[in-house]
Design a protein around this motif. Structure first.
Motif, PDB file in Angstrom:
ATOM      1  N   PHE A 258       0.836  -1.205   0.000  1.00  0.00           N
ATOM      2  CA  PHE A 258       0.000   0.000   0.000  1.00  0.00           C
ATOM      3  C   PHE A 258       0.869   1.252   0.000  1.00  0.00           C
ATOM      4  CE2 PHE A 258      -1.767   3.164   3.045  1.00  0.00           C
ATOM      5  CZ  PHE A 258      -2.743   3.718   2.215  1.00  0.00           C
ATOM      6  N   LEU A 259       1.827   1.322   0.905  1.00  0.00           N
ATOM      7  CA  LEU A 259       2.703   2.505   0.988  1.00  0.00           C
ATOM      8  C   LEU A 259       3.505   2.724  -0.288  1.00  0.00           C
ATOM      9  CD1 LEU A 259       4.171   2.574   4.603  1.00  0.00           C
ATOM     10  CD2 LEU A 259       2.328   3.946   3.633  1.00  0.00           C
ATOM     11  N   ALA A 260       3.875   1.644  -0.951  1.00  0.00           N
ATOM     12  CA  ALA A 260       4.662   1.754  -2.187  1.00  0.00           C
ATOM     13  C   ALA A 260       3.879   2.467  -3.293  1.00  0.00           C
ATOM     14  CB  ALA A 260       5.091   0.368  -2.659  1.00  0.00           C
ATOM     15  N   GLU A 261       2.567   2.537  -3.157  1.00  0.00           N
ATOM     16  CA  GLU A 261       1.736   3.216  -4.163  1.00  0.00           C
ATOM     17  C   GLU A 261       1.817   4.737  -4.072  1.00  0.00           C
ATOM     18  OE1 GLU A 261       0.311   1.687  -6.602  1.00  0.00           O
ATOM     19  OE2 GLU A 261       0.532  -0.364  -5.856  1.00  0.00           O
ATOM     20  N   PHE A 262       2.271   5.264  -2.939  1.00  0.00           N
ATOM     21  CA  PHE A 262       2.361   6.716  -2.780  1.00  0.00           C
ATOM     22  C   PHE A 262       3.549   7.257  -3.572  1.00  0.00           C
ATOM     23  CE2 PHE A 262       0.303   6.497   1.682  1.00  0.00           C
ATOM     24  CZ  PHE A 262      -0.961   6.574   1.128  1.00  0.00           C
ATOM     25  N   PRO A 263       3.306   8.186  -4.488  1.00  0.00           N
ATOM     26  CA  PRO A 263       4.421   8.749  -5.262  1.00  0.00           C
ATOM     27  C   PRO A 263       5.304   9.648  -4.391  1.00  0.00           C
ATOM     28  CG  PRO A 263       2.357   9.837  -5.842  1.00  0.00           C
ATOM     29  CD  PRO A 263       2.012   8.747  -4.875  1.00  0.00           C
ATOM     30  N   GLU A 264       6.563   9.740  -4.753  1.00  0.00           N
ATOM     31  CA  GLU A 264       7.509  10.556  -3.987  1.00  0.00           C
ATOM     32  C   GLU A 264       7.254  12.054  -4.150  1.00  0.00           C
ATOM     33  OE1 GLU A 264       9.844   9.577  -1.783  1.00  0.00           O
ATOM     34  OE2 GLU A 264       9.137   7.528  -2.087  1.00  0.00           O
ATOM     35  N   ASN A 265       6.705  12.470  -5.314  1.00  0.00           N
ATOM     36  CA  ASN A 265       6.611  13.894  -5.619  1.00  0.00           C
ATOM     37  C   ASN A 265       5.203  14.375  -5.935  1.00  0.00           C
ATOM     38  OD1 ASN A 265       9.456  14.255  -5.407  1.00  0.00           O
ATOM     39  ND2 ASN A 265       9.665  13.279  -7.401  1.00  0.00           N
ATOM     40  N   ASP A 266       4.179  13.652  -5.509  1.00  0.00           N
ATOM     41  CA  ASP A 266       2.815  14.100  -5.772  1.00  0.00           C
ATOM     42  C   ASP A 266       1.904  13.649  -4.639  1.00  0.00           C
ATOM     43  OD1 ASP A 266       0.813  15.442  -7.101  1.00  0.00           O
ATOM     44  OD2 ASP A 266       0.672  14.032  -8.764  1.00  0.00           O
ATOM     45  N   CYS A 267       0.780  14.307  -4.526  1.00  0.00           N
ATOM     46  CA  CYS A 267      -0.183  14.052  -3.463  1.00  0.00           C
ATOM     47  C   CYS A 267      -1.151  12.935  -3.854  1.00  0.00           C
ATOM     48  CB  CYS A 267      -0.984  15.315  -3.167  1.00  0.00           C
ATOM     49  SG  CYS A 267       0.015  16.750  -2.746  1.00  0.00           S
ATOM     50  N   ARG A 268      -1.751  12.312  -2.847  1.00  0.00           N
ATOM     51  CA  ARG A 268      -2.782  11.299  -3.052  1.00  0.00           C
ATOM     52  C   ARG A 268      -3.688  11.249  -1.831  1.00  0.00           C
ATOM     53  NH1 ARG A 268      -0.959  11.554  -7.410  1.00  0.00           N
ATOM     54  NH2 ARG A 268      -0.400   9.892  -8.848  1.00  0.00           N
ATOM     55  N   TYR A 269      -4.902  10.780  -2.061  1.00  0.00           N
ATOM     56  CA  TYR A 269      -5.787  10.347  -0.976  1.00  0.00           C
ATOM     57  C   TYR A 269      -5.790   8.828  -1.033  1.00  0.00           C
ATOM     58  CZ  TYR A 269      -7.847  15.051  -1.451  1.00  0.00           C
ATOM     59  OH  TYR A 269      -8.066  16.400  -1.537  1.00  0.00           O
TER      60      TYR A 269
END
Length: 171
Positions: free
Chosen positions: A85-96
């Motif tokens: 799950f955490l790996a889905e968060f991009p390093e340089n952009d926001c997400r919900y």
């Protein structure tokens, strides 16, 4: 029924009594924030499937290219891990995101669905502002969330930090 008037997207849902076919009530969901960003109509059914049927472990949401609509980016299968799950968060952009967290407390096993606003320091200022300004709109659409995490770096979204917040709310 959806209507569009003066640029504001409103969704109405009509509930019918199946025995008498009479109208019980109409409820209204305001699906546009002060930032002008709306919630895509596909989000609520996917959310309900996750919450009620456990069809996925997590859902990642993002803004459409023009920053006008919140859309589903990815769903994680039920067997997914927290690290996936955490790996889905991009390093340089926001997400919900929403994720089902399973953890153990002294009185037994627990499960909570946690809402995330991921806004890393390296993302564009405009994106951080739009995501922060639209957070309440998506949270209202995703009824039943009682734990919220806001992360700007990986240390704020570790499994232990999230479980600690879940346990604090459970007490």
């Amino acid at each position: 029924v959806s209507t569009q008037s003066t640029g504001i997207n409103h969704s109405f849902r009509l509930i019918l009594n199946t025995k008498t076919c009479s109208k019980l009530f109409i409820y209204y969901i305001h699906t546009m924030s002060n930032t002008g960003v709306s919630v895509n109509n596909d989000i609520i059914p996917k959310w309900n499937e996750m919450k009620l049927r456990k069809t996925c472990k997590y859902i990642i949401f993002k803004m459409s290219d023009g920053l006008k609509e919140i859309v589903v980016e990815k769903e994680g299968p039920p067997e997914s891990t927290y690290d996936q799950f955490l790996a889905e968060f991009p390093e340089n952009d926001c997400r919900y995101a929403v994720v089902n967290i399973d953890y153990t407390q002294a009185d037994g096993d627990r499960s909570k669905i946690v809402f995330f606003l991921w806004a890393p320091e390296t993302s564009k200022v405009k994106h951080k502002m739009v995501y922060a300004g639209t957070k309440d709109t998506i949270k209202k659409a995703l009824q039943g969330i009682n734990v919220e995490i806001q992360g700007t770096d990986r240390s704020e979204v570790t499994f232990d930090a999230v479980v600690a917040k879940c346990q604090a709310i459970s007490q």
